[in-house]
Design a protein around this motif. Structure first.
Motif, PDB file in Angstrom:
ATOM      1  N   SER A 585      62.647  -0.087  29.157  1.00  0.00           N
ATOM      2  CA  SER A 585      62.255  -0.003  30.572  1.00  0.00           C
ATOM      3  C   SER A 585      60.884  -0.604  30.868  1.00  0.00           C
ATOM      4  O   SER A 585      60.533  -0.761  32.037  1.00  0.00           O
ATOM      5  N   ASN A 586      60.112  -0.912  29.802  1.00  0.00           N
ATOM      6  CA  ASN A 586      58.732  -1.356  29.987  1.00  0.00           C
ATOM      7  C   ASN A 586      57.932  -0.339  30.806  1.00  0.00           C
ATOM      8  O   ASN A 586      57.107  -0.688  31.648  1.00  0.00           O
ATOM      9  N   GLY A 609      59.454   2.622  34.854  1.00  0.00           N
ATOM     10  CA  GLY A 609      59.648   1.256  34.365  1.00  0.00           C
ATOM     11  C   GLY A 609      60.337   0.348  35.366  1.00  0.00           C
ATOM     12  O   GLY A 609      60.356   0.593  36.573  1.00  0.00           O
ATOM     13  N   GLN A 610      60.951  -0.717  34.824  1.00  0.00           N
ATOM     14  CA  GLN A 610      61.525  -1.770  35.656  1.00  0.00           C
ATOM     15  C   GLN A 610      62.895  -1.435  36.209  1.00  0.00           C
ATOM     16  O   GLN A 610      63.452  -2.176  37.014  1.00  0.00           O
ATOM     17  N   SER A 637      68.387   4.600  39.894  1.00  0.00           N
ATOM     18  CA  SER A 637      67.530   3.527  39.393  1.00  0.00           C
ATOM     19  C   SER A 637      67.442   2.418  40.439  1.00  0.00           C
ATOM     20  O   SER A 637      68.440   2.055  41.069  1.00  0.00           O
ATOM     21  N   PRO A 639      65.352  -1.484  40.880  1.00  0.00           N
ATOM     22  CA  PRO A 639      64.507  -2.482  40.182  1.00  0.00           C
ATOM     23  C   PRO A 639      63.045  -2.339  40.562  1.00  0.00           C
ATOM     24  O   PRO A 639      62.701  -2.296  41.745  1.00  0.00           O
ATOM     25  N   GLY A 640      62.201  -2.196  39.551  1.00  0.00           N
ATOM     26  CA  GLY A 640      60.763  -2.088  39.749  1.00  0.00           C
ATOM     27  C   GLY A 640      60.285  -0.709  40.155  1.00  0.00           C
ATOM     28  O   GLY A 640      59.083  -0.492  40.308  1.00  0.00           O
ATOM     29  N   LYS A 641      61.224   0.261  40.349  1.00  0.00           N
ATOM     30  CA  LYS A 641      60.807   1.600  40.792  1.00  0.00           C
ATOM     31  C   LYS A 641      61.183   2.694  39.799  1.00  0.00           C
ATOM     32  O   LYS A 641      61.132   3.873  40.123  1.00  0.00           O
TER      33      LYS A 641
END
Length: 649
Positions: A585-586, A609-610, A637, A639-641
């Motif tokens: 997930s970075n 994470g991403q 989920s 993206p970016g949140k």
């Protein structure tokens, strides 16, 4: 320890629920008979409430008829009643004579044990009304004995033949006698036997109390009144310092009259002092009838200058030949004085005129020449009410009285049966519950023993698995990592790719060895005294290394009390979810949150994470774990949140 306490509490809860079920089952099964008796009692009580309560006359004018005394119980006694004309009788009533031993409880006095009742036809033939010559007649109480005639026929008289006598339990002479308080014969509502001629081959008269004619004089132990005493403010009809009073009644139209009733005032009803009831009653009664208000064509149909010296609460009844009249003049004289106060006071409750049992004087207008007597006072003589209560039709009052006493007797018997049945049912229920509790206790003990053996067996299996993993798999992984380190040091001219592969292999092997040690500690957790949440904290700490992974615990007991299999699967689920967050997930941080949400256990693994791309949803291995846990999995989920993995158990 907490899990054991919870198990004990849960067992006690199940035990109490089972006892409650046993109790309700016992009530439904063992108390059927008592519940049925209660319903029958309720039915009888409801019926009893609809019947007027009887009015007992403690001082009747006469006691009735009695035979001479006999030394044996077998005798032939005949009593005949001659009617002045043929009547279609449909009911014969025998009123028992009574006595008392203690001044309170009344008992039946010498009611015939075997007898025959016959009606006499105009041609001299007879028909049987009741035949009890060959078996003893069982009389249960002092209530009237009713003998219905299904097919009424004309009768010119009645004949009562007695061939077995009852024991005389009073102090009067003779061991055996026959006695009756009153005999009535009804044609519809009319007692045609009233004041008729009576003959007997065996009679023992005593003053006016015991006489042959007293069998049909209308005086008995009961008054045809529904007991509902007047209040003291309802003053009955009275006159002061009167030696004679003449009352004229206007019947509003010409009526046929053949019976007259004069109701004495029942003094001091609430003190039960019957002798005072005769005070103020006129012993001299004269009745004249006329079709004209001036009585120019008057006819005297009743003239008794001296009736009886002492009145009770029964009405004085006179039967006459039927005559038509609109106006009736009643002259009352020879009044019983109040000797204590030395005054003469005329006192009456009611004056009634009948035609063959039907009241024709209700609401008639009464007048007197004495202006001191108001019209409202005179209305009290025809309002259908005495100081004891409302006057009832004679025939219906006897039927109601018979039914009332029968209901009371049945209720008394049913209550005795209910008491006995309830006691027996309680004993059976107690025995059943004791047996059931014993069996349940044995069953619970057996379950506990099986549970202990299962726990011990699971502990042995868990200990063996941990030992095998530690001694075999753990040792092999450590040996493999050590070998790869030796290879790394022995390669002098290894390429960068080979070096990188060796480093990755060594790290993977070391991490696997570390995970293996974590699994071993988890398997040994129950024996070490720690909890599942303690093991989860250690597992996350070891897995994250230096990565910021936070464990938030809002609920611990529910998770720690899950069974071993679910705790194991939940640990692997959380480990897998956290591992995905760290690797893919970075994310900068991960939080594992344990809480209770809407009475369910909830696990939330959230990272910043991403996010997860839509084409990679759903995550199959997490879904498989959630299915094994019988939980509900949700993934949020963007993206970016970041990502939220929510598992509800």
């Amino acid at each position: 320890m907490n899990r054991s306490i919870h198990s004990v509490k849960l067992g006690i809860g199940y035990y109490l629920v089972l006892l409650s079920f046993l109790s309700s089952t016992c009530n439904a099964f063992f108390y059927q008979e008592s519940n049925f008796i209660k319903s029958e009692i309720q039915k009888l009580e409801t019926e009893l409430e609809q019947i007027p309560s009887p009015s007992l006359n403690l001082a009747p004018w006469t006691l009735g008829y009695r035979s001479i005394a006999f030394t044996k119980d077998k005798a032939q006694i005949e009593v005949t009643i001659d009617f002045d004309k043929a009547e279609p009788i449909d009911l014969v009533v025998l009123m028992p004579a009574t006595y008392t031993e203690n001044g309170h409880d009344l008992k039946v006095h010498c009611f015939p044990r075997r007898f025959l009742i016959e009606s006499i036809h105009p041609d001299g033939t007879t028909s049987v009304i009741a035949d009890h010559q060959h078996h003893d007649y069982e009389i249960q109480g002092i209530e009237p004995q009713l003998f219905h005639i299904p097919n009424p026929h004309l009768a010119i008289g009645l004949k009562l033949t007695v061939n077995r006598l009852a024991e005389n339990k009073t102090w009067t002479e003779g061991p055996y006698r026959m006695a009756l308080g009153e005999l009535m014969a009804f044609a519809g509502n009319w007692n045609v036997a009233l004041n008729q001629t009576v003959n007997s081959n065996s009679a023992s008269d005593y003053s006016y109390i015991w006489t042959t004619s007293a069998l049909v004089d209308g005086f008995s132990l009961f008054s045809p009144v529904s007991r509902n005493p007047k209040s003291p403010n309802e003053i009955p009809f009275r006159t002061r310092n009167t030696t004679q009073l003449e009352i004229t009644f206007d019947l509003n139209q010409t009526r046929v009259i053949n019976e007259y009733r004069f109701w004495p005032l029942v003094h001091d009803l609430q003190w039960s002092y019957p002798p005072s009831s005769g005070i103020g009653f006129p012993r001299g009664i004269q009745v004249q009838i006329s079709s004209k208000p001036d009585f120019s064509d008057s006819l005297t149909i009743l003239n008794h200058p001296e009736a009886y010296p002492q009145a009770g609460s029964n009405p004085l009844m006179y039967r006459t030949a039927p005559k038509s009249a609109r106006y009736v003049r009643v002259t009352l004289s020879n009044i019983v004085p109040d000797y204590r106060l030395n005054i003469t006071e005329l006192a009456l409750d009611e004056i009634q005129f009948f035609n063959q049992g039907q009241l024709v004087s209700y609401g008639s207008i009464a007048t007197v020449e004495d202006h001191s007597i108001s019209a409202s006072d005179l209305k009290k003589l025809t309002d259908g009410r005495t100081t004891e209560g409302d006057i009832l039709p004679l025939r219906q009052s006897l039927i109601d009285l018979s039914r009332y006493t029968a209901l009371e007797r049945s209720l008394k018997q049913l209550r005795r049966e209910l008491e006995l049945t309830t006691r027996q049912e309680k004993e059976r229920t107690t025995f059943f519950v004791a047996i059931a509790i014993g069996l349940i206790s044995i069953l619970i003990l057996m379950i506990g023993v099986v549970y202990l053996f299962s726990e011990r067996r699971w502990g042995n299996i868990r200990e063996r698995i941990a030992c095998d993993i530690h001694d075999d798999l753990g040792a092999n992984l450590i040996s493999a990592a050590h070998s790869m380190e030796l290879i790394q040091h022995s390669l002098k001219n290894a390429s960068e790719s080979q070096k990188r592969l060796l480093v990755n292999a060594i790290e993977t092997t070391q991490r696997s060895a570390q995970d293996t040690r974590q699994i071993v500690r988890l398997l040994e957790r129950d024996d070490s005294g720690g909890t599942w949440t303690d093991g989860l904290h250690e597992m996350l700490k070891a897995q994250a290394g230096g990565f910021p992974c936070k464990l938030r615990l809002d609920e611990t007991r529910g998770f720690n009390e899950l069974n071993k299999t679910r705790r194991w699967d939940l640990m692997l689920f959380i480990k897998e979810a956290v591992n995905n967050g760290i690797k893919h997930s970075n994310a900068q941080k991960i939080q594992v949150h344990l809480q209770k949400h809407q009475r369910r256990l909830r696990v939330t693994i959230a990272d910043d994470g991403q996010g997860i791309a839509e084409e990679k949803l759903p995550i199959r291995h997490l879904e498989s774990r959630a299915k094994q846990l019988k939980g509900n999995l949700k993934l949020k989920s963007h993206p970016g949140k970041g990502t939220q993995i929510i598992l509800d158990l």
